[in-house]
Design a protein around this motif. Structure first.
Motif, PDB file in Angstrom:
ATOM      1  N   ILE A  75       1.220  -0.978   0.009  1.00  0.00           N
ATOM      2  CA  ILE A  75      -0.515  -0.123   0.102  1.00  0.00           C
ATOM      3  C   ILE A  75       1.074   1.001  -0.338  1.00  0.00           C
ATOM      4  O   ILE A  75       1.995   1.297   0.667  1.00  0.00           O
ATOM      5  CB  ILE A  75      -0.607   0.160   1.327  1.00  0.00           C
ATOM      6  N   TYR A  76       0.989   2.194  -0.917  1.00  0.00           N
ATOM      7  CA  TYR A  76       1.996   2.972  -1.427  1.00  0.00           C
ATOM      8  C   TYR A  76       1.084   4.345  -1.157  1.00  0.00           C
ATOM      9  O   TYR A  76       1.803   5.801  -1.345  1.00  0.00           O
ATOM     10  CB  TYR A  76       2.540   2.622  -2.567  1.00  0.00           C
ATOM     11  N   ARG A  77       0.336   4.090  -1.263  1.00  0.00           N
ATOM     12  CA  ARG A  77      -0.077   5.589  -1.166  1.00  0.00           C
ATOM     13  C   ARG A  77      -2.101   5.646  -0.674  1.00  0.00           C
ATOM     14  O   ARG A  77      -2.736   4.874  -0.535  1.00  0.00           O
ATOM     15  CB  ARG A  77      -0.795   6.256  -2.641  1.00  0.00           C
ATOM     16  N   GLU A  78      -2.238   6.910   0.080  1.00  0.00           N
ATOM     17  CA  GLU A  78      -3.724   6.743   1.137  1.00  0.00           C
ATOM     18  C   GLU A  78      -4.331   8.294   0.547  1.00  0.00           C
ATOM     19  O   GLU A  78      -3.341   8.794   0.514  1.00  0.00           O
ATOM     20  CB  GLU A  78      -4.022   6.531   2.154  1.00  0.00           C
ATOM     21  N   LEU A  79      -5.165   8.502   1.195  1.00  0.00           N
ATOM     22  CA  LEU A  79      -6.011   9.276   0.605  1.00  0.00           C
ATOM     23  C   LEU A  79      -7.489   9.730   1.121  1.00  0.00           C
ATOM     24  O   LEU A  79      -8.545   8.630   1.423  1.00  0.00           O
ATOM     25  CB  LEU A  79      -6.352  10.300  -1.202  1.00  0.00           C
ATOM     26  N   TYR A  80      -7.726  11.188   2.354  1.00  0.00           N
ATOM     27  CA  TYR A  80      -8.795  11.012   2.523  1.00  0.00           C
ATOM     28  C   TYR A  80      -9.179  12.525   2.931  1.00  0.00           C
ATOM     29  O   TYR A  80      -8.507  13.360   3.310  1.00  0.00           O
ATOM     30  CB  TYR A  80      -8.568  10.585   4.609  1.00  0.00           C
ATOM     31  N   LEU A  81     -10.656  13.024   2.821  1.00  0.00           N
ATOM     32  CA  LEU A  81     -11.774  13.705   3.125  1.00  0.00           C
ATOM     33  C   LEU A  81     -12.461  13.628   2.651  1.00  0.00           C
ATOM     34  O   LEU A  81     -13.297  12.922   1.904  1.00  0.00           O
ATOM     35  CB  LEU A  81     -10.819  14.771   1.024  1.00  0.00           C
ATOM     36  N   LYS A  82     -13.060  14.897   3.369  1.00  0.00           N
ATOM     37  CA  LYS A  82     -15.129  15.038   2.973  1.00  0.00           C
ATOM     38  C   LYS A  82     -15.474  16.480   2.385  1.00  0.00           C
ATOM     39  O   LYS A  82     -14.589  16.977   2.778  1.00  0.00           O
ATOM     40  CB  LYS A  82     -15.028  14.384   4.989  1.00  0.00           C
ATOM     41  N   GLY A  83     -16.563  16.025   2.633  1.00  0.00           N
ATOM     42  CA  GLY A  83     -17.446  16.936   2.279  1.00  0.00           C
ATOM     43  C   GLY A  83     -17.012  17.695   0.211  1.00  0.00           C
ATOM     44  O   GLY A  83     -17.656  18.509  -0.009  1.00  0.00           O
ATOM     45  N   LEU A  84     -16.808  16.317   0.045  1.00  0.00           N
ATOM     46  CA  LEU A  84     -16.762  16.818  -1.513  1.00  0.00           C
ATOM     47  C   LEU A  84     -17.423  15.649  -2.600  1.00  0.00           C
ATOM     48  O   LEU A  84     -18.046  14.915  -2.011  1.00  0.00           O
ATOM     49  CB  LEU A  84     -15.196  15.807  -2.078  1.00  0.00           C
ATOM     50  N   THR A  85     -18.413  15.863  -3.492  1.00  0.00           N
ATOM     51  CA  THR A  85     -19.143  15.125  -4.092  1.00  0.00           C
ATOM     52  C   THR A  85     -18.143  13.869  -5.164  1.00  0.00           C
ATOM     53  O   THR A  85     -16.832  13.988  -4.664  1.00  0.00           O
ATOM     54  CB  THR A  85     -19.529  16.605  -5.575  1.00  0.00           C
TER      55      THR A  85
END
Length: 184
Positions: A75-85
């Motif tokens: 697992i070489y990258r992760e992304l966590y974001l909220k409030g996006l369409t």
């Protein structure tokens, strides 16, 4: 501060590795987490995929993995974001990738979405999956619009998935597991 030490470490300090009785007890940060320079990935190395857990008010999560020889998954990258369409999420995934990482015809990277994201929208009740294209108005369709032909339904068998993770977390005779996660 009055909680038992492991629960206190998890809730107060964010050290979730200390909890006992969790599903993946064989997870060990000292074994499963590595620095990228310890096992660098080159463009095009291994089979790649992105797994997405959709969320709007709660964060959505995207994990990039590469399957190398001997079933080693990194697992070489992760992304966590909220409030996006959904479309903004797909665009954030594209922005997080290296410029030469994804070449649609030569080196596609499938994006696996929960099957529930393929459901039709309330305002498009007759929309259907056609030729592998998610229904119009669905969350998966917004991803497909950004990544044509690269969106797939995830495999959602929980018990079999747990067994697969248990197998990849197990340290083998060579001293290594088959699941490693970059510390970045």
């Amino acid at each position: 501060d009055q909680l038992p030490p492991d629960l206190r470490a998890a809730l107060r300090d964010g050290d979730w590795d200390r909890l006992s009785g969790v599903r993946f007890e064989s997870w060990d940060r000292a074994v499963h987490v590595i620095r990228p320079e310890d096992l660098p990935l080159t463009p095009g190395q291994g089979l790649r995929a992105v797994g997405v857990d959709y969320g709007s008010s709660a964060p959505f999560a995207a994990l990039w993995g590469a399957k190398l020889s001997d079933d080693l998954v990194v697992i070489y990258r992760e992304l966590y974001l909220k409030g996006l369409t959904p479309r903004q999420q797909a665009e954030a995934i594209r922005a997080a990738e290296a410029e030469d990482e994804r070449i649609p015809d030569a080196r596609p990277i499938p994006i696996a979405l929960d099957p529930s994201t393929w459901a039709r929208a309330a305002d498009k009740p007759l929309a259907q999956v056609r030729n592998g294209i998610p229904p119009e108005g669905s969350i998966a369709r917004a991803y497909h619009d950004v990544f044509p032909g690269q969106v797939v339904k995830a495999w959602n068998e929980r018990v079999a998935g747990w067994a697969l993770l248990d197998e990849h977390l197990r340290v083998r005779e060579d001293g290594l597991p088959r699941l490693l996660v970059y510390n970045t």
